[in-house]
Write a protein that holds these residues in place. Structure first.
Motif, short mmCIF file in Angstrom:
data_model
loop_
_atom_site.label_atom_id
_atom_site.label_comp_id
_atom_site.label_asym_id
_atom_site.label_seq_id
_atom_site.Cartn_x
_atom_site.Cartn_y
_atom_site.Cartn_z
N ILE A 5 15.13 -23.67 -6.24
CA ILE A 5 13.69 -23.78 -5.98
C ILE A 5 13.41 -24.85 -4.93
N ILE A 8 14.15 -23.31 -1.57
CA ILE A 8 13.10 -22.36 -1.17
C ILE A 8 11.85 -23.11 -0.72
N PRO A 235 4.63 -19.06 -5.59
CA PRO A 235 4.16 -17.73 -5.18
C PRO A 235 2.66 -17.52 -5.39
N GLY A 236 2.17 -17.92 -6.55
CA GLY A 236 0.76 -17.68 -6.82
C GLY A 236 -0.15 -18.44 -5.87
N ASN B 2 14.73 -13.47 -12.56
CA ASN B 2 14.62 -14.92 -12.50
C ASN B 2 13.62 -15.40 -11.45
N GLN B 3 13.08 -16.56 -11.74
CA GLN B 3 11.99 -17.12 -10.94
C GLN B 3 12.44 -17.41 -9.51
N GLU B 4 13.72 -17.78 -9.33
CA GLU B 4 14.20 -18.13 -8.00
C GLU B 4 14.14 -16.91 -7.08
N ILE B 5 14.71 -15.80 -7.53
CA ILE B 5 14.71 -14.60 -6.69
C ILE B 5 13.27 -14.12 -6.44
N PHE B 6 12.45 -14.20 -7.47
CA PHE B 6 11.05 -13.80 -7.29
C PHE B 6 10.37 -14.66 -6.22
N THR B 7 10.62 -15.97 -6.27
CA THR B 7 10.00 -16.86 -5.29
C THR B 7 10.50 -16.57 -3.87
N ILE B 8 11.81 -16.29 -3.75
CA ILE B 8 12.34 -15.96 -2.42
C ILE B 8 11.74 -14.66 -1.90
N ASN B 10 8.95 -13.26 -2.69
CA ASN B 10 7.54 -13.46 -2.34
C ASN B 10 7.40 -14.23 -1.02
N LEU B 11 8.29 -15.20 -0.81
CA LEU B 11 8.24 -15.97 0.44
C LEU B 11 8.48 -15.05 1.63
N SER B 91 0.60 -13.47 -10.74
CA SER B 91 1.36 -14.39 -9.89
C SER B 91 2.82 -14.47 -10.30
N THR B 100 3.59 -11.39 -5.54
CA THR B 100 2.42 -11.53 -6.40
C THR B 100 1.37 -10.47 -6.02
N ALA B 233 13.48 -9.64 -0.55
CA ALA B 233 14.30 -10.30 0.45
C ALA B 233 15.77 -9.92 0.32
N GLU C 4 21.17 -16.67 -5.56
CA GLU C 4 19.89 -17.24 -5.13
C GLU C 4 20.07 -17.99 -3.81
#
Lengths: 410, 410, 410
Positions: A5, A8, A235-236, B2-8, B10-11, B91, B100, B233, C4
């Motif tokens: 995180i 990222i 993200p949100g 997992n939150q990491e892949i989701f955040t990537i 979304n980025l 989100s 999101t 991604a 990740e």
């Protein structure tokens, strides 16, 4: 926090940094496009050297003025020393969960020059180059970071009972530039031939495609300006900020389109372009607090305001060639107030805090920019002489023309 | 997930969103560059207001028409209501593993205006501003999302036995614009002086640097247009899409270079520029299905096609100032068909599904754009009068010139 | 490694790829802006077709020449075959922890065309189009990847006892272009009217806004050029590289401002613009090794050097319309040497290795570019005839003008 995180977050902050960087090309293009061909080299020169000044002074002194950290000495002023020195753990989430020390510095450094760039537009076509560069050095290197510290560096505006709120800088960035622009334009006086006995004579910009390129690049960069101000890649929040930023810009265009059509009975592209920027400046203070509808309303009002503000400043004979005061000061104030009127923090207490922030920043910026410009005016002078203004600054200050192959009308 | 892949994920989708955004500046620059100086303000005005229309109408109605979701009412039409309302878990990866709710909306919203922007190029230099804005509102706000729903919103084209395939929108985006462009250009008729008794008289674009800036920005943005259409991604897929996108654009440039040199015995930069776009439109439908060699072939054929298409439309006296119909319609159709001829899905069954998609979308778009343009033509009129066209739209519709300081030849 | 971090790394490399891509628009804009209006189409044509050549030849042959891998056959030359073939595990961290096979290819492919783009600037306004495209094919397709292999493909420069160091290519990219530019400009001879019996006559660029857009886009893209050369998204290293890149560009602007003001007593914007690039080229070899102060010194010296280099090349009558040799060769050499003088690797042993790299690359590039240009000169000729040069290449090679609506002074 976990390394993934952190990586990222830091990546997003670096991408946002580049987006803010390209806004300087946006400002350069917009300002060059909305002024006359004979002053184009001068404007581009200023807008190239200003980001360089911003980066260097911010490394030397600004960053440590704005974020005094442990060396904090008060609510109004703090200073962590000359130059950058690497703190322990600078490249890990120990420093910050969103970014490394260098990302922190470079993201903030890209913002720093904005204050002077905004002023540049309002004083264009008649200010001397040397004094303007001197003003920029002081305003970007010292005044901007002091104001920034009051809120983002943990100063007194952040410590109010109901803290002053300014997400990405409607007040802290845009109005700082806007107040300097107002003072500069006032002390310089209008361009020759703008306000005559027969009334106001518009001086049209020489290159509307350049101005359009400028506005689109600014809008493009604003996704980094506002989106990066989340300070993580959450993200949100970042996606919400993208939406409010996009919608406010679009609504600003519409607001200006409608207001200017009603007022002038024509489709004025410069108003629509400034309307986009008006919407963007207006949402900047509360981009993370608003819903879609609120962003549209705030942007639309910003776009409307800019039309009336341009007319107003012409009426009081403050000559602002690109509308910088209307966009950055008027909409900066409006956007800051809007935080008290709409969205998650709305309430009279918040309105009051917003007014304190607007007022204190305004007083400081008017004071310091007056001091600098007035001192320069009384010593080396700030305005080019009449012959130079008529012939253009390019040939006189830069010994060249921006378009030597083309025949001009003048 | 997992939150990491989701955040990537979304980025990346947010970065892709900004890249698609800047394509609107690409369209504006290209169209302004390939037309005459006297209509430049008009073109820039349209291309600034269209993305604003796209964003606002998409928030108000388009997104819910295109992705009706649970409120789906049929294979051809569905609607989830007016405005955006936040679903539970908006989100998080509960909403989608790639983005999101707000990222979903804003990425799609950036695409929406493209349909009208394409039309804008084909009808340039003679359409009235008001009716064009009215057309854009309906076409972007209603027609585009309805077509989009047929494939991307889970409609009937996605439900065929062998589903119609259109990765990033050769048909769903580009041909939608292209059909509207064809109808608009046909109903308006050619510009004065284009087709004379002595044959076709080329009307050269006034600013080739602007046109070049436009094409490069479009290519730049296309990495987000195609790359973002992966919707995550995922390293393998996104990097493949980057390669096919880059190679197809390059091959399109070569295809157009060779075809135009053989045909005209000169190095025609406008053909090469349109060849890049032809390659990009051609690969868009199957950018994730092709290998490097296939991308090169598809792009090369696209670049060749665009040269012959431009000649063909001139022969049948459809006047398209920027070649928008050749690029977006002809290559949109070609790219969609290519999915049945090359790559992972190649086969006659797929060809048939592709033809159904092309045909149905074409029929709907010709029908609706005809209905809108024809109604406008019979009521308030869609074409400026002869004097206005000769003097230029800038001075008549906008009371200004794009380049007031320069002497022009006319 | 974990998926990740691999996904984040790959995402950054793809974003960096796009940033390098847009540098081609930067080069196109800069070169067009700094030359005359009558040759603008020619310059834009070259700069559109060169990236296309770069991408296609790199896919066909260059990538496998530069990174021979297991098929390595020696320290000076290796080749892994024609075309791209997917290795096992190409889309996972098995291939590389920083990127997939396709990301690897496309990031490197975007660099490849740069060598020819740099040459393009120095030979502008008088070289024939066909021979230049032929030169570009060979130089980009073969010479550049061979040199690249010596360092980045594991060749002999990387195998020195103290390995030659060139982080992102001051020598491997910029000087390769610079040497070709020197040879091309020398063999072509100066433009008509540049060096007369009465001394040097400056030929001013026709569009300073275009040149400014070009420099800002190059700076923007350089964050990907240098930042992507980290080859992962490692927060510490990438953010350090961002800071050194930004600071060196800013210091380069100042160095050129001061040197040119002292020398010419005017504020020369073309010097400041080239000063930014000089700073960027100078930091490129050691962007990951330097601190903030060192980056400022290296950039500042680069900016100063470029002013004296431009004067020097004019004195020896090497006519370089855009200053490409001064920026890319002189500062490329300076930046490469600086790795031995400043930062983490400083030391006489390193200086010696740097000199070896500079010398060997220089000898090879001068040799090969001489061979190609000289062969072309003796056969089909490389220079347009006098009438064509005076009338402009646009009308003669492209049958069109970049600005047909505007009245020109010539």
């Amino acid at each position: 926090m976990n390394q993934e995180i952190f990586t990222i977050n830091n990546l997003w902050m670096m991408v946002a940094t580049i987006l803010v960087f390209i806004m300087h090309l946006g400002f350069a293009s917009l300002e060059a496009g909305l002024t006359r061909a004979k002053n184009t080299v001068n404007i581009l020169f200023k807008n190239t050297i200003i980001p360089a000044i911003g980066l260097l002074t911010y490394a030397f002194i600004g960053f440590n003025l704005m974020y005094p950290g442990d060396d904090f000495v008060g609510s109004f002023f703090g200073f962590a020393g000359i130059g950058l020195s690497l703190p322990e753990g600078w490249s890990t989430s120990e420093y910050n969960e969103g970014y490394t020390f260098f990302t922190d510095f470079i993201f903030q450094a890209m913002f720093a020059a904005t204050a002077a760039t905004i002023v540049s537009g309002a004083v264009a076509e008649r200010i001397k180059l040397g004094p303007f560069i001197f003003f920029s050095l002081l305003y970007v290197g010292i005044c901007y970071p002091i104001v920034g510290m009051w809120k983002w560096g943990g100063g007194f505006l952040d410590a109010l009972d109901i803290p002053f709120y300014d997400f990405a800088g409607s007040t802290i960035v845009h109005s700082v530039g806007g107040w300097g622009a107002l003072v500069g334009a006032f002390l310089l006086g209008p361009r020759l031939g703008k306000y005559t006995a027969d009334g106001m004579k518009p001086i049209p910009g020489h290159n509307i495609p350049m101005a359009t390129i400028g506005v689109f690049l600014l809008w493009f960069g604003w996704f980094g300006f506002n989106g990066g101000s989340v300070l993580t890649a959450d993200p949100g929040t970042v996606s919400l900020v993208f939406v409010t930023t996009a919608i406010a810009g679009a609504a600003g265009a519409f607001g200006a389109l409608i207001a200017s059509y009603l007022k002038f009975k024509t489709y004025d592209i410069t108003m629509v372009l400034n309307g986009v920027l008006a919407g963007l400046v207006s949402i900047t203070a509360g981009a993370d607090l608003m819903g879609v509808g609120e962003a549209a309303i705030i942007g639309f009002i910003g776009g409307t305001l800019v039309v009336f503000a341009v007319v107003f400043f012409d009426r009081i004979k403050i000559d602002d060639p690109v509308g910088a005061i209307s966009v950055h000061l008027i909409c900066g104030v409006w956007g800051t107030l809007a935080v008290g009127l709409f969205g998650d923090l709305a309430g009279m207490g918040q309105v009051w805090s917003q007014l304190i922030g607007i007022g204190v920043v305004g007083a400081f910026c008017v004071g310091t920019s007056w001091l600098i410009f007035f001192s320069l005016k009384k010593t080396i002078g700030i305005r080019v002489d009449e012959r130079e203004e008529l012939e253009g600054l390019d040939i006189n200050e830069h010994s060249m023309s921006a378009y030597p192959d083309f025949a001009t009308k003048d």
